[in-house]
Scaffold this motif. Structure first.
Motif: not given
Length: 387
Positions: A241-244, A265-270, A273-283
């Motif tokens: 659930g991260w992006t660079a 590799l530096p990251y931040r949350p991102a 919404l097109a991939e709902p399962e990672p969205f739900v877990r990160a939320f």
């Protein structure tokens, strides 16, 4: 209106850039299990065998602090090389199942765990846990190592841009120096920038201040394929659930290059919404994990949403700054309206004397930050008090 509902189960897939035989070994060999899962993991993979591990003392996603927990149990389904299913023993529940198939030049691993009816409050813990473990397994199979997420502290530093062919010579010149922190380099527009953290001044280098950042770090032996390792780290970020959030860094001790290097590799949350399962877990992780470092919330034009919780389960820049430290919230039906407003149904505990539930709606400013949060409490819940 886009709407996603959370199923009462864990159901996750991970594509691993490794042969199915390698992934199966990671699932069944105690030595590998102890690297990507826990040092306590044991496995006797055969008909009538068992698969177990002990989860050490931990702060859960629901804000509770558990003693060590023993998970696993007898193997109830086994197709060597393809399927491994384990019946969790009381006081826990459900069947954990790994299903492995070949996928072009790699493997597809599906991980499911069912049987949460009546114990839905555990879903945030199990979903987030298996998401993290699946990623660790993939990295081990692809690189031979397991990555670690950690905070890179801010510090003064000096930096110098150079051509790629100059890097080896620059590192050789640093070898006699007693550097407290290993130098690192990164690629930028076809050139290389060499950075000496913790150094105030150096000839030919410009002073700068390194900002703190979260990074996914992978230690590699000398001679490792850095290009393949970089690709593996980049695949890891969306699974978590991260992006660079910056270029890949490679750190090495100039005096001992035979010791290998570390990629960061530096990251931040991102999450998209097109991939709902990672969205739900990160939320869930963002709202339910007390003690997580506070970070800004943002809403990108293409629908990426990230909310990082601080010591209280709240998004930054909202009025909710006095919630009790033990308060937790879980979000269920996530709806993104055509006007860009996000709505979610939620249930919380620890906010007031009783349990709360209701809906929340977020609207966003043009710069992507949260502009307004509206909480609607369910009046049917007894002892309901708005926070």
């Amino acid at each position: 209106m886009i709407e996603y509902a959370m199923a009462v189960e864990v159901d996750q897939r991970v594509r691993v850039q490794a042969a199915p035989e390698r992934v199966w070994r990671a699932l069944t060999d105690p030595g590998d299990l102890q690297r990507w899962l826990f040092p306590s993991a044991v496995a006797d993979v055969r008909e009538g065998g068992s698969w177990r591990f002990t989860f050490p003392h931990w702060p859960s996603a629901r804000g509770l602090h558990h003693p060590a927990l023993n998970f696993g149990g007898p193997i109830v389904e086994l197709v060597p090389g393809h399927v491994l299913a384990v019946q969790f023993e009381p006081p826990y529940w459900g069947v954990l199942r790994f299903e492995l198939t070949a996928d072009r030049d790699g493997s597809d691993l599906r991980v499911t765990q069912r049987g949460f009816e009546g114990n839905e409050e555990w879903l945030a813990d199990f979903r987030g846990g298996w998401g993290s473990f699946n990623d660790r397994l993939a990295l081990l199979c692809e690189t031979g190592e397991v990555a670690t997420a950690r905070l890179l502290e801010g510090t003064r530093a000096v930096a110098r841009a150079m051509e790629p062919g100059e890097l080896a010579g620059a590192l050789a010149q640093l070898a006699p120096r007693q550097l407290a922190v290993r130098p690192y380099w990164y690629a930028d527009a076809g050139r290389i920038t060499l950075v000496l953290p913790g150094v105030a001044a150096a000839g030919g280098f410009e002073a700068r201040h390194e900002q703190p950042c979260n990074a996914l770090c992978l230690a590699l032996p000398a001679g490792a394929d850095l290009t393949a390792a970089r690709a593996s780290l980049e695949r890891s970020l969306p699974r978590r659930g991260w992006t660079a959030a910056g270029p890949l860094r490679a750190a090495v001790d100039p005096a001992h290059p035979e010791a290998g290097c570390e990629l960061a590799l530096p990251y931040r949350p991102a999450v998209d919404l097109a991939e709902p399962e990672p969205f739900v877990r990160a939320f869930e992780r963002a709202f339910c994990a007390p003690g997580r470092a506070a970070a800004a919330a943002y809403f990108a034009p293409r629908g990426a949403l990230a909310l990082a919780g601080g010591p209280h389960p709240r998004p930054v820049d909202t009025p909710l700054f006095r919630l009790p430290s033990g308060a937790v919230a879980r979000f269920w039906r996530l709806r993104l309206g055509g006007d860009g407003a996000l709505t979610a149904d939620w249930e919380g505990g620890g906010w007031t004397a009783g349990r709360n539930r209701g809906t929340s709606t977020w609207t966003f400013a043009e710069d992507g930050r949260i502009d307004r949060l509206v909480l609607r409490f369910d009046p049917a819940v007894p002892r309901m008090v708005a926070a």
